[in-house]
Design a protein around this motif. Sequence first.
Motif, short mmCIF file in Angstrom:
data_model
loop_
_atom_site.label_atom_id
_atom_site.label_comp_id
_atom_site.label_asym_id
_atom_site.label_seq_id
_atom_site.Cartn_x
_atom_site.Cartn_y
_atom_site.Cartn_z
N ARG A 170 1.13 -1.45 0.10
CA ARG A 170 0.14 -0.05 0.35
C ARG A 170 0.52 1.16 0.51
NH1 ARG A 170 -5.52 1.15 1.88
NH2 ARG A 170 -6.11 -0.82 2.19
N ASP A 171 2.19 1.69 0.38
CA ASP A 171 3.13 2.58 1.00
C ASP A 171 3.74 2.75 -0.44
OD1 ASP A 171 1.43 3.33 2.89
OD2 ASP A 171 1.79 2.37 4.31
N SER A 172 4.50 1.56 -0.97
CA SER A 172 5.90 1.38 -1.91
C SER A 172 5.44 2.72 -2.83
CB SER A 172 5.31 0.34 -2.74
OG SER A 172 4.38 -0.05 -3.18
N GLU A 173 6.38 3.15 -3.44
CA GLU A 173 6.22 4.20 -4.12
C GLU A 173 5.24 4.05 -5.50
OE1 GLU A 173 6.90 7.91 -4.44
OE2 GLU A 173 8.01 7.04 -3.34
N ASP A 174 5.32 2.45 -6.13
CA ASP A 174 4.42 2.06 -7.33
C ASP A 174 3.03 2.07 -7.43
OD1 ASP A 174 5.23 -0.37 -6.10
OD2 ASP A 174 4.89 -1.56 -8.27
N THR A 175 2.95 1.56 -6.35
CA THR A 175 1.76 2.00 -5.94
C THR A 175 0.54 4.05 -5.92
OG1 THR A 175 2.45 -0.44 -3.95
CG2 THR A 175 0.02 1.28 -3.94
N LYS A 176 1.36 3.94 -5.00
CA LYS A 176 1.62 5.35 -4.84
C LYS A 176 1.10 5.60 -6.68
CE LYS A 176 2.57 6.59 -0.20
NZ LYS A 176 3.54 6.92 0.31
N GLU A 177 2.43 5.61 -7.37
CA GLU A 177 2.79 6.31 -8.32
C GLU A 177 1.38 5.81 -9.72
OE1 GLU A 177 5.68 5.61 -10.73
OE2 GLU A 177 7.47 6.24 -9.17
N TYR A 178 1.31 4.51 -9.20
CA TYR A 178 -0.50 4.52 -10.13
C TYR A 178 -1.50 4.25 -9.42
CZ TYR A 178 -2.97 0.40 -12.38
OH TYR A 178 -3.73 -0.26 -13.58
N GLU A 179 -1.89 4.74 -8.43
CA GLU A 179 -2.89 5.30 -7.87
C GLU A 179 -2.80 7.09 -8.41
OE1 GLU A 179 -3.15 3.77 -2.99
OE2 GLU A 179 -1.82 5.54 -3.59
N GLN A 180 -2.07 7.48 -8.34
CA GLN A 180 -1.88 9.12 -8.89
C GLN A 180 -2.69 8.82 -10.87
OE1 GLN A 180 -1.60 11.64 -7.60
NE2 GLN A 180 -1.74 10.18 -5.96
N LYS A 181 -1.84 8.32 -11.63
CA LYS A 181 -1.93 7.62 -12.42
C LYS A 181 -3.17 7.45 -12.66
CE LYS A 181 -2.62 4.74 -16.14
NZ LYS A 181 -1.78 3.25 -17.07
N LEU A 182 -4.19 6.46 -11.87
CA LEU A 182 -6.15 5.98 -12.01
C LEU A 182 -7.16 7.02 -11.21
CD1 LEU A 182 -6.06 2.36 -10.76
CD2 LEU A 182 -6.15 3.25 -13.00
N LEU A 183 -6.40 8.05 -10.71
CA LEU A 183 -6.64 9.41 -10.77
C LEU A 183 -6.75 10.50 -11.45
CD1 LEU A 183 -5.42 10.31 -6.84
CD2 LEU A 183 -8.23 10.23 -7.69
N ARG A 184 -5.96 10.32 -12.50
CA ARG A 184 -5.98 11.31 -13.63
C ARG A 184 -6.89 10.65 -13.99
NH1 ARG A 184 -0.79 11.45 -12.65
NH2 ARG A 184 -0.09 10.07 -14.29
N VAL A 185 -7.11 9.48 -14.92
CA VAL A 185 -7.84 8.77 -15.21
C VAL A 185 -9.27 9.18 -14.98
CG1 VAL A 185 -8.80 6.57 -16.19
CG2 VAL A 185 -6.89 6.84 -16.11
N VAL A 186 -9.93 9.40 -13.97
CA VAL A 186 -11.08 9.52 -13.09
C VAL A 186 -11.59 10.86 -12.82
CG1 VAL A 186 -11.50 6.99 -12.34
CG2 VAL A 186 -10.58 8.39 -10.89
N ASN A 187 -10.42 11.72 -12.39
CA ASN A 187 -10.78 12.94 -12.00
C ASN A 187 -11.75 14.43 -12.94
OD1 ASN A 187 -10.26 14.23 -10.32
ND2 ASN A 187 -7.45 14.78 -10.92
N PRO A 188 -11.61 14.28 -14.63
CA PRO A 188 -12.66 14.69 -15.70
C PRO A 188 -14.00 14.46 -15.17
CG PRO A 188 -10.85 13.59 -16.43
CD PRO A 188 -10.52 13.07 -15.07
N LEU A 189 -14.62 13.43 -14.14
CA LEU A 189 -15.50 12.26 -14.36
C LEU A 189 -16.00 12.72 -12.66
CD1 LEU A 189 -14.93 8.54 -15.60
CD2 LEU A 189 -16.77 9.98 -16.36
N ILE A 190 -15.52 12.81 -11.99
CA ILE A 190 -16.28 13.24 -10.53
C ILE A 190 -16.68 14.42 -10.15
CG2 ILE A 190 -14.67 13.79 -8.39
CD1 ILE A 190 -11.84 12.17 -8.96
N PRO A 191 -16.71 15.26 -11.19
CA PRO A 191 -18.17 16.18 -10.82
C PRO A 191 -19.16 15.78 -11.31
CG PRO A 191 -16.28 16.90 -12.15
CD PRO A 191 -15.51 15.69 -12.06
N PHE A 192 -19.31 14.67 -12.31
CA PHE A 192 -21.33 14.43 -13.21
C PHE A 192 -21.23 12.92 -11.84
CE2 PHE A 192 -17.98 16.71 -15.35
CZ PHE A 192 -19.19 17.53 -16.16
N ILE A 193 -20.13 12.20 -11.18
CA ILE A 193 -21.04 10.80 -11.19
C ILE A 193 -19.37 10.32 -10.07
CG2 ILE A 193 -19.41 9.13 -12.29
CD1 ILE A 193 -21.10 7.90 -13.94
N ASN A 194 -20.28 9.27 -9.59
CA ASN A 194 -19.90 8.98 -8.02
C ASN A 194 -18.52 7.61 -8.48
OD1 ASN A 194 -21.10 10.08 -5.96
ND2 ASN A 194 -23.04 9.13 -5.90
#
Length: 242
Positions: A170-194
């Motif tokens: 959970r706290d490793s560097e590659d996990t955090k990088e991947y979390e950030q990548k997925l956040l970038r993917v879904v960020n534009p959707l967050i205002p419209f959808i859960n």
Amino acid sequence: HEDDPIPENLLEYYYPLAAPTEWQKDGITPEVMRAYGIRVDSALHHIIIPHRNRDGKLIGIRRRSYNPFEVEAGKKYMPVIIQNDIYRHNLGANLYGLYENAKTIRAIGKVLVAESEKSVMQLASMYGIDQCWAVAVCGSSISPQQRRMLIDLGVNELVLGFDREFVGGRDSEDTKEYEQKLLRVVNPLIPFINVSVIMDYDGLTALKDAPTDHGRDIFEQLYHQRVKLYTSYEEPKKRGKR
């Protein structure tokens, strides 16, 4: 124009509906493969995947290669070539499985957004053809057109189920990088959808695995541990309140 429908009879170029053992081993049933029109090109070791638009019109044909040389060369998934014509389509302008599953997705108010066609068929194999709530973006990002199609489904929750791309905890560097990548993917959707995201922190799957790759029990475990990017006391966002 590459999003125009193409003739149905192109599929007759391949063997009739088939249930390749490679995909049966991956948890896809013959019934589901038939429902999604899967065929094979045994001479070239290809599994043939028809792509349909939301109205059910054939718009492209992709193939999954099991030829080690093509896989090695990064050509695992490619458009098919029939008599020198390449049947590619704009993957980012379509959602694989939307035609088959839109009704179920709207009925249950939830959509699983996966990377590959196989994930859609694996979920259909787990829950039944008429209970599948998945679509695939056929890549590792969500295009603006795909975002619009997902928002237009009017669901209460979008569950991102992309392939695992980290090996640490959970706290490793590659996990955090991947979390950030997925956040970038879904960020534009967050205002419209859960939005929630499936993250396998417990090592239930291996690197490059999809959440659907190991059967229903593992999938449900991952699903129940998904990371919700909305607070549970929020009223689920309803269509129209944008």
